[in-house]
Design a protein around this motif. Structure first.
Motif, PDB file in Angstrom:
ATOM      1  N   TYR A 122       8.209  -2.201  13.567  1.00 22.09           N
ATOM      2  CA  TYR A 122       7.622  -3.280  12.776  1.00 22.09           C
ATOM      3  C   TYR A 122       8.713  -4.014  12.005  1.00 22.09           C
ATOM      4  N   LEU A 123       8.759  -5.325  12.200  1.00 27.24           N
ATOM      5  CA  LEU A 123       9.799  -6.135  11.576  1.00 27.24           C
ATOM      6  C   LEU A 123       9.339  -6.816  10.297  1.00 27.24           C
ATOM      7  N   ASN A 124       8.054  -6.696   9.978  1.00 26.52           N
ATOM      8  CA  ASN A 124       7.558  -7.195   8.700  1.00 26.52           C
ATOM      9  C   ASN A 124       6.318  -6.408   8.291  1.00 26.52           C
ATOM     10  N   SER A 125       6.068  -6.395   7.001  1.00 22.71           N
ATOM     11  CA  SER A 125       4.854  -5.775   6.477  1.00 22.71           C
ATOM     12  C   SER A 125       3.730  -6.793   6.560  1.00 22.71           C
ATOM     13  N   ILE A 126       2.524  -6.300   6.783  1.00 21.80           N
ATOM     14  CA  ILE A 126       1.352  -7.163   6.869  1.00 21.80           C
ATOM     15  C   ILE A 126       0.381  -6.742   5.771  1.00 21.80           C
ATOM     16  N   ALA A 127       0.063  -7.670   4.898  1.00 22.85           N
ATOM     17  CA  ALA A 127      -0.856  -7.365   3.804  1.00 22.85           C
ATOM     18  C   ALA A 127      -2.313  -7.394   4.259  1.00 22.85           C
TER      19      ALA A 127
END
Length: 190
Positions: A122-127
């Protein structure tokens, strides 16, 4: 293994940003799977015609490609106590808002039976949204930047879906084979 293995902080922030920058600069040249889903596929694949062993487009992240391929191979071989696995495919994926993926198995209904293990960096966090869900084992994972989840590819318990995201989602799905003829690294000069 009864649920995917979660490894936090697998990629550091500087490398995350370089991978995301590469995807943002190049996603329009990736395969457009659906409206809002773009994938660049590297691999020796028996099913997907748009997989390639030509990594020349990775010129500005070539170093990261090799760093993480070696790290991933080591991680998978140690985690599964299996020295006979090979990198089959590695993809760069950008999903836009409201794009998910229906329940599927990574062996593509038997069209890719050589796949033994799968994972997602995962290259970014997802809220909001964007979770990977394994309905047959009642497991859901919310993307966190830098994390890796890994799981076997074979068996209906590993069927999974990606829930629609309410923001952009950047990932690197990875697939390993137990068949050496699908070894991507045999086709690439370091």
């Amino acid at each position: 293994m009864d649920k995917p293995l979660e490894i936090p902080n697998y990629i550091d922030d500087i490398h995350l940003q370089r991978f995301r920058n590469y995807i943002d600069r190049n996603y329009k040249s990736f395969s457009k799977i659906t409206n809002g889903l773009y994938i660049q596929k590297f691999g020796v694949d028996s099913w997907y015609e748009d997989s390639s062993v030509d990594i020349s487009s990775l010129y500005d992240i070539r170093d990261l490609f090799f760093i993480y391929v070696k790290k991933l191979l080591k991680t998978y071989r140690e985690t599964f106590s299996d020295d006979q696995i090979y990198l089959d495919n590695l993809w760069f994926v950008k999903r836009f808002k409201d794009v998910g993926q229906p329940v599927h198995n990574d062996t593509d209904g038997g069209r890719n039976p050589q796949l033994k293990y799968s994972g997602i960096l995962y290259l970014n966090s997802i809220a909001r949204g964007g979770e990977i869900k394994f309905p047959n084992i009642d497991y859901k994972y919310k993307p966190k930047a830098g994390s890796l989840i890994l799981f076997p590819s074979r068996g209906s318990q590993w069927d999974h879906e990606v829930l629609p995201t309410l923001e952009q989602r950047y990932t690197i799905p990875i697939f390993f084979s137990d068949d050496k003829k699908f070894d991507l690294m045999e086709h690439i000069d370091e």
